[in-house]
Write a protein that holds these residues in place. Sequence first.
Motif, short mmCIF file in Angstrom:
data_model
loop_
_atom_site.label_atom_id
_atom_site.label_comp_id
_atom_site.label_asym_id
_atom_site.label_seq_id
_atom_site.Cartn_x
_atom_site.Cartn_y
_atom_site.Cartn_z
N ALA A 57 -12.91 5.81 2.02
CA ALA A 57 -13.10 6.97 1.14
C ALA A 57 -11.78 7.37 0.49
CB ALA A 57 -13.68 8.14 1.93
N ALA A 58 -10.69 7.32 1.26
CA ALA A 58 -9.37 7.65 0.71
C ALA A 58 -8.97 6.63 -0.35
CB ALA A 58 -8.33 7.69 1.83
N PHE A 59 -9.28 5.37 -0.10
CA PHE A 59 -8.98 4.31 -1.07
C PHE A 59 -9.69 4.59 -2.39
CE2 PHE A 59 -9.31 0.34 -3.25
CZ PHE A 59 -8.22 -0.43 -2.86
N GLU A 60 -10.97 4.91 -2.33
CA GLU A 60 -11.72 5.19 -3.56
C GLU A 60 -11.18 6.41 -4.28
OE1 GLU A 60 -13.86 3.15 -4.87
OE2 GLU A 60 -13.74 1.79 -3.17
N ARG A 61 -10.81 7.43 -3.51
CA ARG A 61 -10.24 8.63 -4.12
C ARG A 61 -8.92 8.29 -4.83
NH1 ARG A 61 -10.27 13.31 -6.83
NH2 ARG A 61 -8.51 14.65 -6.24
N GLN A 112 -10.05 -3.35 -7.52
CA GLN A 112 -9.08 -2.46 -8.16
C GLN A 112 -8.07 -3.24 -8.99
OE1 GLN A 112 -9.23 0.73 -8.33
NE2 GLN A 112 -7.33 0.95 -9.48
N LEU A 113 -7.57 -4.34 -8.45
CA LEU A 113 -6.62 -5.16 -9.20
C LEU A 113 -7.28 -5.76 -10.44
CD1 LEU A 113 -4.73 -6.98 -6.30
CD2 LEU A 113 -3.95 -5.02 -7.65
N GLU A 114 -8.51 -6.18 -10.31
CA GLU A 114 -9.22 -6.73 -11.47
C GLU A 114 -9.46 -5.67 -12.53
OE1 GLU A 114 -12.71 -8.39 -9.71
OE2 GLU A 114 -11.64 -10.12 -8.87
N THR A 115 -9.77 -4.45 -12.09
CA THR A 115 -9.95 -3.34 -13.05
C THR A 115 -8.65 -3.07 -13.79
OG1 THR A 115 -11.69 -2.30 -11.73
CG2 THR A 115 -10.49 -0.89 -13.26
N ASN A 116 -7.54 -3.02 -13.06
CA ASN A 116 -6.24 -2.78 -13.69
C ASN A 116 -5.88 -3.91 -14.66
OD1 ASN A 116 -6.14 -0.54 -12.08
ND2 ASN A 116 -4.60 -1.34 -10.67
N GLU A 117 -6.14 -5.13 -14.24
CA GLU A 117 -5.81 -6.28 -15.08
C GLU A 117 -6.65 -6.27 -16.36
OE1 GLU A 117 -6.13 -11.12 -14.72
OE2 GLU A 117 -5.47 -9.98 -12.96
N ALA A 118 -7.92 -5.94 -16.23
CA ALA A 118 -8.79 -5.88 -17.40
C ALA A 118 -8.33 -4.79 -18.36
CB ALA A 118 -10.24 -5.63 -16.97
N VAL A 145 -3.29 0.69 -2.34
CA VAL A 145 -3.82 -0.61 -2.76
C VAL A 145 -2.93 -1.73 -2.24
CG1 VAL A 145 -4.46 -2.07 -4.72
CG2 VAL A 145 -4.90 0.41 -4.80
N VAL A 146 -1.62 -1.57 -2.44
CA VAL A 146 -0.68 -2.57 -1.93
C VAL A 146 -0.76 -2.62 -0.41
CG1 VAL A 146 1.76 -3.18 -1.71
CG2 VAL A 146 0.88 -2.37 -3.91
N GLY A 147 -0.79 -1.46 0.22
CA GLY A 147 -0.88 -1.42 1.68
C GLY A 147 -2.14 -2.08 2.18
N GLY A 148 -3.26 -1.82 1.51
CA GLY A 148 -4.51 -2.44 1.91
C GLY A 148 -4.48 -3.94 1.74
N ALA A 149 -3.85 -4.41 0.66
CA ALA A 149 -3.76 -5.85 0.42
C ALA A 149 -2.92 -6.53 1.48
CB ALA A 149 -3.17 -6.10 -0.97
N VAL A 150 -1.80 -5.92 1.83
CA VAL A 150 -0.87 -6.54 2.78
C VAL A 150 -1.38 -6.47 4.21
CG1 VAL A 150 1.44 -6.37 3.77
CG2 VAL A 150 1.12 -6.15 1.30
N GLU A 151 -1.94 -5.31 4.58
CA GLU A 151 -2.26 -5.05 5.98
C GLU A 151 -3.68 -5.43 6.38
OE1 GLU A 151 -1.50 -1.40 9.17
OE2 GLU A 151 -1.59 -0.98 7.03
N LEU A 152 -4.63 -5.32 5.45
CA LEU A 152 -6.03 -5.42 5.86
C LEU A 152 -6.85 -6.49 5.13
CD1 LEU A 152 -6.89 -1.61 6.03
CD2 LEU A 152 -6.50 -3.15 7.96
N ALA A 153 -6.47 -6.84 3.90
CA ALA A 153 -7.34 -7.67 3.08
C ALA A 153 -7.67 -9.02 3.71
CB ALA A 153 -6.72 -7.87 1.70
N ALA A 205 -9.04 17.03 1.02
CA ALA A 205 -8.88 16.38 2.33
C ALA A 205 -8.54 14.91 2.17
CB ALA A 205 -10.15 16.55 3.15
N LEU A 206 -9.19 14.24 1.23
CA LEU A 206 -8.93 12.81 1.02
C LEU A 206 -7.55 12.57 0.41
CD1 LEU A 206 -12.40 11.51 -0.20
CD2 LEU A 206 -11.30 11.11 2.02
N ASP A 207 -7.12 13.46 -0.46
CA ASP A 207 -5.76 13.33 -1.00
C ASP A 207 -4.72 13.38 0.12
OD1 ASP A 207 -6.62 13.13 -3.62
OD2 ASP A 207 -6.39 15.27 -4.05
N ARG A 208 -4.97 14.23 1.10
CA ARG A 208 -4.05 14.32 2.24
C ARG A 208 -4.14 13.06 3.10
NH1 ARG A 208 -5.98 20.53 3.31
NH2 ARG A 208 -4.59 21.53 1.78
#
Length: 206
Positions: free
Chosen positions: A71-75, A141-147, A120-128, A26-29
Amino acid sequence: MQKAARRPEPAARPPGRPREFDMDTALDRAVRVFCERGYHATSIGDLTAAMRLATGSVYKAFRDKQAVFLAAFERYATVRREQTRSAAARGTNGRERLRHMLLSYVEHSQGIEGRRGCIVVGGAVELAALDPGVRARVNAQLETNEAFIAGLIREGQADGSIPAHVATDDTARLMICITQGMRVVGKARLPLDGERLVGVAMKLLA
């Protein structure tokens, strides 16, 4: 003296009713809808249709649309983390692992997934800028990827495939800018020549 009558044992409580849908599916959808439409343009009706759930089922599992989004973001973050690490594992040294990771970003920035976009990009642009909870998740998430990228660079420096003079943290930050930029370009449906782009990015490790 008459003994007090024994009280009957309380009946065992029936087990909780099992959830009637698979949460990950359901979250993937839901991820697909949020990536394609963005947060504000997505309604609960859009989500129930995509998740193939009744509105009541959605509200039983989630407080509101924001809760579905988080929840979708975490998934999404979990799935992409596994995909990225699996791609990197194809390399035999730090440099090759980083190259495979970049090629994975190119792959996910093209075709249907590329046009759909990145939550992630959408969340950064629209909501962060407006939602501290989303901002914290995007930053994490960005810090995890960078690390992870910085770790691959250090691996390469340790095994000799990446020169010791490469500035690990600065290069990892620039690589993040490149990978997230790929997702934006893919969303805009511009073509990406993976081998050429990755070849240029790898020159940062010269």
